[in-house]
Design a protein around this motif. Structure first.
Motif, PDB file in Angstrom:
ATOM      1  N   ILE A  39       0.841  -1.195   0.000  1.00  0.00           N
ATOM      2  CA  ILE A  39       0.000   0.000   0.000  1.00  0.00           C
ATOM      3  C   ILE A  39       0.877   1.247   0.000  1.00  0.00           C
ATOM      4  O   ILE A  39       1.826   1.342   0.782  1.00  0.00           O
ATOM      5  CB  ILE A  39      -0.907   0.013   1.244  1.00  0.00           C
ATOM      6  N   ASP A  40       0.528   2.188  -0.852  1.00  0.00           N
ATOM      7  CA  ASP A  40       1.141   3.518  -0.847  1.00  0.00           C
ATOM      8  C   ASP A  40       0.213   4.412  -0.038  1.00  0.00           C
ATOM      9  O   ASP A  40      -0.825   4.853  -0.530  1.00  0.00           O
ATOM     10  CB  ASP A  40       1.300   4.034  -2.271  1.00  0.00           C
ATOM     11  N   ASP A  41       0.570   4.675   1.213  1.00  0.00           N
ATOM     12  CA  ASP A  41      -0.301   5.440   2.101  1.00  0.00           C
ATOM     13  C   ASP A  41      -0.404   6.899   1.695  1.00  0.00           C
ATOM     14  O   ASP A  41      -1.441   7.536   1.924  1.00  0.00           O
ATOM     15  CB  ASP A  41       0.186   5.338   3.552  1.00  0.00           C
ATOM     16  N   GLU A  42       0.633   7.457   1.111  1.00  0.00           N
ATOM     17  CA  GLU A  42       0.592   8.860   0.704  1.00  0.00           C
ATOM     18  C   GLU A  42      -0.390   9.069  -0.434  1.00  0.00           C
ATOM     19  O   GLU A  42      -1.143  10.039  -0.441  1.00  0.00           O
ATOM     20  CB  GLU A  42       1.985   9.339   0.313  1.00  0.00           C
ATOM     21  N   ALA A  43      -0.388   8.166  -1.412  1.00  0.00           N
ATOM     22  CA  ALA A  43      -1.310   8.280  -2.540  1.00  0.00           C
ATOM     23  C   ALA A  43      -2.651   7.618  -2.236  1.00  0.00           C
ATOM     24  O   ALA A  43      -3.629   7.849  -2.946  1.00  0.00           O
ATOM     25  CB  ALA A  43      -0.696   7.644  -3.781  1.00  0.00           C
ATOM     26  N   GLY A  44      -2.704   6.773  -1.211  1.00  0.00           N
ATOM     27  CA  GLY A  44      -3.946   6.101  -0.851  1.00  0.00           C
ATOM     28  C   GLY A  44      -4.367   5.038  -1.844  1.00  0.00           C
ATOM     29  O   GLY A  44      -5.546   4.891  -2.151  1.00  0.00           O
ATOM     30  N   ARG A  45      -3.396   4.279  -2.345  1.00  0.00           N
ATOM     31  CA  ARG A  45      -3.743   3.235  -3.309  1.00  0.00           C
ATOM     32  C   ARG A  45      -2.924   1.970  -3.071  1.00  0.00           C
ATOM     33  O   ARG A  45      -1.843   2.014  -2.480  1.00  0.00           O
ATOM     34  CB  ARG A  45      -3.541   3.724  -4.741  1.00  0.00           C
ATOM     35  N   THR A  46      -3.449   0.867  -3.565  1.00  0.00           N
ATOM     36  CA  THR A  46      -2.777  -0.420  -3.477  1.00  0.00           C
ATOM     37  C   THR A  46      -1.925  -0.613  -4.726  1.00  0.00           C
ATOM     38  O   THR A  46      -2.430  -0.522  -5.842  1.00  0.00           O
ATOM     39  CB  THR A  46      -3.809  -1.554  -3.349  1.00  0.00           C
ATOM     40  N   VAL A  47      -0.645  -0.901  -4.520  1.00  0.00           N
ATOM     41  CA  VAL A  47       0.282  -1.067  -5.635  1.00  0.00           C
ATOM     42  C   VAL A  47       0.267  -2.504  -6.131  1.00  0.00           C
ATOM     43  O   VAL A  47       0.261  -2.763  -7.334  1.00  0.00           O
ATOM     44  CB  VAL A  47       1.711  -0.654  -5.199  1.00  0.00           C
ATOM     45  N   ALA A  48       0.251  -3.476  -5.201  1.00  0.00           N
ATOM     46  CA  ALA A  48       0.244  -4.893  -5.562  1.00  0.00           C
ATOM     47  C   ALA A  48      -0.499  -5.663  -4.481  1.00  0.00           C
ATOM     48  O   ALA A  48      -0.483  -5.269  -3.311  1.00  0.00           O
ATOM     49  CB  ALA A  48       1.663  -5.420  -5.705  1.00  0.00           C
ATOM     50  N   ALA A  49      -1.142  -6.750  -4.874  1.00  0.00           N
ATOM     51  CA  ALA A  49      -1.881  -7.559  -3.911  1.00  0.00           C
ATOM     52  C   ALA A  49      -1.821  -9.023  -4.317  1.00  0.00           C
ATOM     53  O   ALA A  49      -1.660  -9.347  -5.500  1.00  0.00           O
ATOM     54  CB  ALA A  49      -3.334  -7.109  -3.822  1.00  0.00           C
ATOM     55  N   ALA A  50      -1.938  -9.905  -3.325  1.00  0.00           N
ATOM     56  CA  ALA A  50      -1.969 -11.344  -3.579  1.00  0.00           C
ATOM     57  C   ALA A  50      -2.693 -12.017  -2.414  1.00  0.00           C
ATOM     58  O   ALA A  50      -2.695 -11.498  -1.300  1.00  0.00           O
ATOM     59  CB  ALA A  50      -0.561 -11.917  -3.715  1.00  0.00           C
ATOM     60  N   SER A  51      -3.308 -13.144  -2.705  1.00  0.00           N
ATOM     61  CA  SER A  51      -3.976 -13.911  -1.650  1.00  0.00           C
ATOM     62  C   SER A  51      -4.078 -15.361  -2.087  1.00  0.00           C
ATOM     63  O   SER A  51      -3.768 -15.707  -3.227  1.00  0.00           O
ATOM     64  CB  SER A  51      -5.378 -13.354  -1.369  1.00  0.00           C
ATOM     65  N   THR A  52      -4.521 -16.197  -1.175  1.00  0.00           N
ATOM     66  CA  THR A  52      -4.691 -17.607  -1.501  1.00  0.00           C
ATOM     67  C   THR A  52      -5.899 -17.829  -2.398  1.00  0.00           C
ATOM     68  O   THR A  52      -6.097 -18.939  -2.883  1.00  0.00           O
ATOM     69  CB  THR A  52      -4.849 -18.440  -0.219  1.00  0.00           C
TER      70      THR A  52
END
Length: 116
Positions: A39-52
């Motif tokens: 997460i980029d907290d300054e821009a308020g967005r998710t850069v990359a994500a992964a889950s099962t």
């Protein structure tokens, strides 16, 4: 505010003080799956994500709730983050103790190329 929420806020406050502008690798663990995102907290967005629950992992995992699954999620997240140009993050374990699945995810992310 319950104890779990207070512990999570305490961990995040320490991360904010020592992050030096780095992105945050946040982890959520449920009884059946594990999720992670950069997460980029300054821009308020998710850069990359992964889950099962990702299609890439779902077929190859026996279950989404063990250390092997957590390590695979960490490696997948690291590859997606490096593709997005992120190589240094700060690890946000939330309210979870750093052992078991949380530690396995962190180790997998380190093996995949993230440094924290």
């Amino acid at each position: 505010m319950d104890l779990r929420e207070r512990r999570k806020q305490r961990v995040r406050a320490k991360l904010r003080r020592g992050s030096a502008g780095r992105l945050r690798l946040s982890v959520f663990r449920s009884s059946q799956h594990i999720y992670a995102q950069v997460i980029d907290d300054e821009a308020g967005r998710t850069v990359a994500a992964a889950s099962t629950l990702d299609k890439e992992l779902r077929g190859s995992l026996k279950t989404g709730a063990d250390k092997a699954a957590a390590e695979a999620v960490g490696k997948l997240l690291a590859s997606r983050a490096t593709a997005a140009g992120v190589d240094r993050v700060v690890f946000d374990r939330g309210s979870y103790v750093y052992h078991g699945r949380i530690k396995a995810l962190a180790d997998g992310a380190r093996e995949g190329g993230l440094s924290f």
